[in-house]
Design a protein around this motif. Structure first.
Motif, short mmCIF file in Angstrom:
data_model
loop_
_atom_site.label_atom_id
_atom_site.label_comp_id
_atom_site.label_asym_id
_atom_site.label_seq_id
_atom_site.Cartn_x
_atom_site.Cartn_y
_atom_site.Cartn_z
N PRO A 461 0.80 -1.22 0.00
CA PRO A 461 0.00 0.00 0.00
C PRO A 461 0.84 1.28 0.00
O PRO A 461 0.48 2.26 -0.67
N GLN A 462 1.94 1.30 0.75
CA GLN A 462 2.74 2.52 0.80
C GLN A 462 3.45 2.78 -0.53
O GLN A 462 3.57 3.94 -0.95
N LEU A 463 3.95 1.75 -1.18
CA LEU A 463 4.56 1.95 -2.50
C LEU A 463 3.54 2.52 -3.47
O LEU A 463 3.82 3.46 -4.23
N ARG A 464 2.36 1.95 -3.44
CA ARG A 464 1.31 2.41 -4.35
C ARG A 464 0.91 3.84 -4.03
O ARG A 464 0.73 4.67 -4.95
N GLU A 496 -1.31 -17.24 -2.08
CA GLU A 496 -2.64 -17.70 -1.69
C GLU A 496 -3.50 -16.56 -1.15
O GLU A 496 -4.73 -16.63 -1.19
N ASP A 497 -2.85 -15.53 -0.64
CA ASP A 497 -3.56 -14.37 -0.12
C ASP A 497 -3.66 -13.34 -1.25
O ASP A 497 -2.68 -12.67 -1.58
N ALA A 498 -4.83 -13.21 -1.84
CA ALA A 498 -4.98 -12.34 -3.01
C ALA A 498 -4.66 -10.89 -2.69
O ALA A 498 -4.14 -10.15 -3.54
N GLU A 499 -4.93 -10.47 -1.46
CA GLU A 499 -4.67 -9.08 -1.09
C GLU A 499 -3.17 -8.79 -1.08
O GLU A 499 -2.74 -7.71 -1.47
N ALA A 500 -2.38 -9.77 -0.64
CA ALA A 500 -0.93 -9.61 -0.68
C ALA A 500 -0.40 -9.83 -2.09
O ALA A 500 0.47 -9.08 -2.58
N ALA A 501 -0.93 -10.83 -2.79
CA ALA A 501 -0.42 -11.21 -4.10
C ALA A 501 -0.56 -10.10 -5.13
O ALA A 501 0.21 -10.03 -6.09
N GLN A 502 -1.54 -9.23 -4.95
CA GLN A 502 -1.75 -8.16 -5.94
C GLN A 502 -0.54 -7.24 -6.05
O GLN A 502 -0.34 -6.59 -7.08
N TYR A 503 0.28 -7.19 -4.99
CA TYR A 503 1.44 -6.30 -5.00
C TYR A 503 2.72 -7.00 -5.47
O TYR A 503 3.76 -6.35 -5.62
#
Length: 686
Positions: A461-464, A496-503
């Protein structure tokens, strides 16, 4: 391996022995090896530079212009004086080859002092180094025989001294891939003096007459022709060739397309695999320190050779530590004291790493740079995973979850400082180098669930939010996950964690444990995520400077990593000193991709330099690996690519002790090539 070429039949009474590409212990060399990369010159075929022997030779005008040779001999000059005019009389003329003769005037003490023989050879080495830095091929000529120097009658034992000096010059040439032409053997009499029939003046016994030059001319001409292959610019296919015996170092050659049936290695660009990010090595603190020990001229020549994508081998991806690694001068982070508002780029980076990266970027502005921390700031650490007991040490510990946000800010500040303040773009990062190794100097353990949560809640989130498109690669450790069963297939647990994998762009791996087929497993499970190979080391544990035992294994590794879906290959230290450092513990038994000798000038290229260089010289960032098959011969390994500019690249390794001839076909075009034993050829064509 010494290659001895006998030029016979040139004269009736004597043979002439000369050496090309002799291989010796590279650690004894003074100048650098020939610069890999394209070899194009606008000047004459050869410039002869030296003292009286060449100066008198200039009078034979029929020898020079018709052969595209230039004579720069000067009467009475010692080797130091020849060095002083070498740039003007050789480098600026940009010849294909330079023929160097020196030492007689030194022995005659023409400037009034007695030189050492080593000093003369060192001066010859300086000239060779300057020529090689410009891809000018070098020929050394022996000092011609003399009984005495009539103008310096006090000098004793002249014949024996000349023989000793020539032996040293010949040895040096053999150790440094320099052609050596032995005029002395052709001109001497039984007492190692100049034969009477070749003396220009019976009263001095030093200078040569026309008969001597007529005899020497076909000898030196043959040496030049064998030392200066044609430029590859006129060929359909450009080829860069190196071998384990060090007789070839990215030598540029070529072949043309021929009319023949499709056979051998067949390229099929319709079947496409991964996109390539690049190839290179780590710019550690040790690497930067060593590079800055070199003279500006020598460093520039090496960096251009290594990173220039047009005139060098084009290393395109490097890795640097965020803060200290075990190959830094001291342990540090960029925020050693809390709170995070104290962040500032450390002087170790400002003094060493940053200036080197800025210089590299002048040769390859598109260079991709990965950053990896060995540890977070110590004030962010706790002793145990999920614990609360502070761990204010460089080695080991875990990142306290309450500092996830601060640590993400640390990454953002570092990326922005490098990019905005120093003009160094950061292409990718890993959250932690070797997250399962708590014993490194420095180190931090970060299990997969911790890395997942750190990326998901803070780093991504911070990079984005900062508008940074820096890629994140997870894991950055061994194929076997250090045999910790709970950490097996570490990247997949994060994906497996889509919220993490998106980054996350993909996963990075090292080769210090396990089976590299794990790369296939991870790719097959998540083909949408990339793979990057980010570290391998060489050292005395496997005789790492011995190309005969390591050249083919290293090249086979880079080709195998391509086969196993890696987007790039980055090896460990680009440059170390001869003690494997500098480093914090001063106990390294490692070698760099290249090693810098104690003279801060001589470079030994080890197997890792070839491992990445033979990929980067023809496979450019943005290339796509394509299908190549058809040749199934034991000991032959190859991979093919299509570059973004539409050119094709093929890297072929011959692991065997025999020449291998094969055909390459792409569409309706084919060519044939014979690859020497234990050698690698990198090919590119439009």
């Amino acid at each position: 391996m010494k290659k001895i070429l006998l030029i016979a039949g040139l004269i009736c009474m004597a043979g002439m022995l000369w050496l090309e590409g002799c291989n010796g212990s590279e650690s004894t060399r003074l100048p650098d090896e020939p610069t890999p990369g394209p070899v194009t010159h606008n000047g004459a075929k050869a410039v002869f530079i030296g003292d009286d022997i060449f100066a008198s030779w200039a009078q034979r005008t029929t020898f020079w212009s018709p052969n595209d040779y230039i004579c720069k001999g000067a009467e009475g000059e010692v080797t130091k004086q020849i060095i002083d005019r070498f740039n003007r009389d050789v480098i600026e003329l940009d010849p294909h080859c330079v023929v160097i003769m020196g030492g007689a005037s030194d022995l005659a003490q023409n400037t009034g002092y007695a030189p050492t023989l080593k000093g003369i050879v060192d001066n010859m080495a300086i000239m060779a180094s300057r020529a090689k830095a410009k891809n000018i091929r070098v020929i050394f000529c022996s000092v011609t025989p003399a009984a005495s120097y009539s103008w310096s009658p006090g000098i004793q034992n002249v014949p024996a001294t000349i023989v000793e000096l020539n032996t040293m010059i010949k040895t040096y040439a053999g150790q440094n891939n320099i052609t050596y032409v032995d005029f002395h053997a052709l001109l001497k009499d039984a007492d190692n003096a100049l034969q009477t029939q070749y003396q220009a003046n019976a009263n001095d016994g030093v200078h040569l007459n026309s008969e001597a030059y007529i005899m020497l001319e076909p000898v030196i001409k043959a040496a030049i022709e064998n030392t200066t292959p044609p430029d590859a610019t006129g060929y359909d296919v450009t080829i860069y060739l190196s071998d384990a015996a060090r007789t070839k170092t990215f030598e540029k050659t070529g072949v043309n397309f021929r009319s023949m049936p499709s056979s051998g290695i067949i390229l099929n660009p319709s079947e496409r695999y991964q996109t390539i990010d690049g190839f290179g090595a780590a710019i550690t603190g040790a690497t930067a320190v060593n590079l800055l020990k070199m003279s500006a001229e020598n460093r520039a020549a090496f960096l251009k050779e290594t990173f220039d994508p047009e005139d060098g081998v084009g290393f395109s991806y490097v890795r640097i530590s965020i803060g200290a690694s075990d190959f830094s001068l001291v342990n540090y982070t960029h925020c050693d004291n809390s709170p995070i508002s104290n962040f500032a780029i450390h002087e170790q980076d400002r003094n060493y790493v940053i200036p080197v990266l800025q210089e590299i970027l002048t040769y390859n502005p598109a260079l991709r740079i990965m950053g990896s921390p060995w540890t977070c700031p110590r004030w962010m650490k706790v002793l145990t995973k999920g614990g609360s007991l502070a761990w204010n040490y460089w080695i080991g510990g875990y990142l306290k979850s309450s500092y996830y946000s601060d640590y993400a800010t640390y990454f953002v500040n570092w990326i922005k400082a490098y990019q905005d303040d120093y003009g160094i773009p950061i292409y990718s990062i890993t959250p932690q180098n070797e997250p399962l190794n708590g014993g490194n100097t420095a180190s931090l353990q970060m299990y997969c669930d911790e890395q997942r949560d750190f990326i998901k809640t803070a780093l991504g989130p911070q990079l984005r939010a900062a508008g940074l498109n820096t890629e994140i690669y997870v894991f950055d450790h061994n194929y076997n996950y250090d045999d910790i069963s709970s950490q097996a297939q570490y990247p997949l647990k994060i994906y497996e964690d889509a919220e993490a994998a998106q980054y996350v762009t993909g996963a990075a791996y090292h080769n210090y444990g396990g089976d590299w087929d794990e790369l296939n497993t991870i790719h097959n499970a998540r083909p949408d995520k990339g793979l990057l190979f980010t570290e391998a080391s060489i050292g005395d544990w496997h005789d790492g400077r011995n190309l005969n035992s390591n050249f083919t294994n290293s090249l086979k590794e880079s080709l195998g990593l391509m086969k196993r879906w890696c987007k790039g290959v980055i090896v460990w230290n680009l440059m170390l000193d001869m003690n494997g450092g500098p480093q914090i513990n001063n106990d390294s038994n490692m070698y760099g991709a290249v090693d810098l000798a104690n003279d801060n000038a001589t470079i030994t290229r080890n197997c890792h330099y070839y491992e990445v260089g033979h990929m980067s010289v023809v496979v450019k960032p943005g290339a796509t690996r394509i299908k190549s098959d058809g040749l199934n011969e034991s000991g032959i390994t190859y991979e093919a690519f299509e570059n973004a500019d539409g050119s094709y690249a093929l890297v072929v390794l011959n692991e065997t002790n025999a020449e291998k001839t094969f055909t390459v076909s792409q569409g309706n075009r084919s060519f044939q090539y014979t690859l020497m034993p234990k050698a690698c050829a990198s090919m590119r064509w439009m």
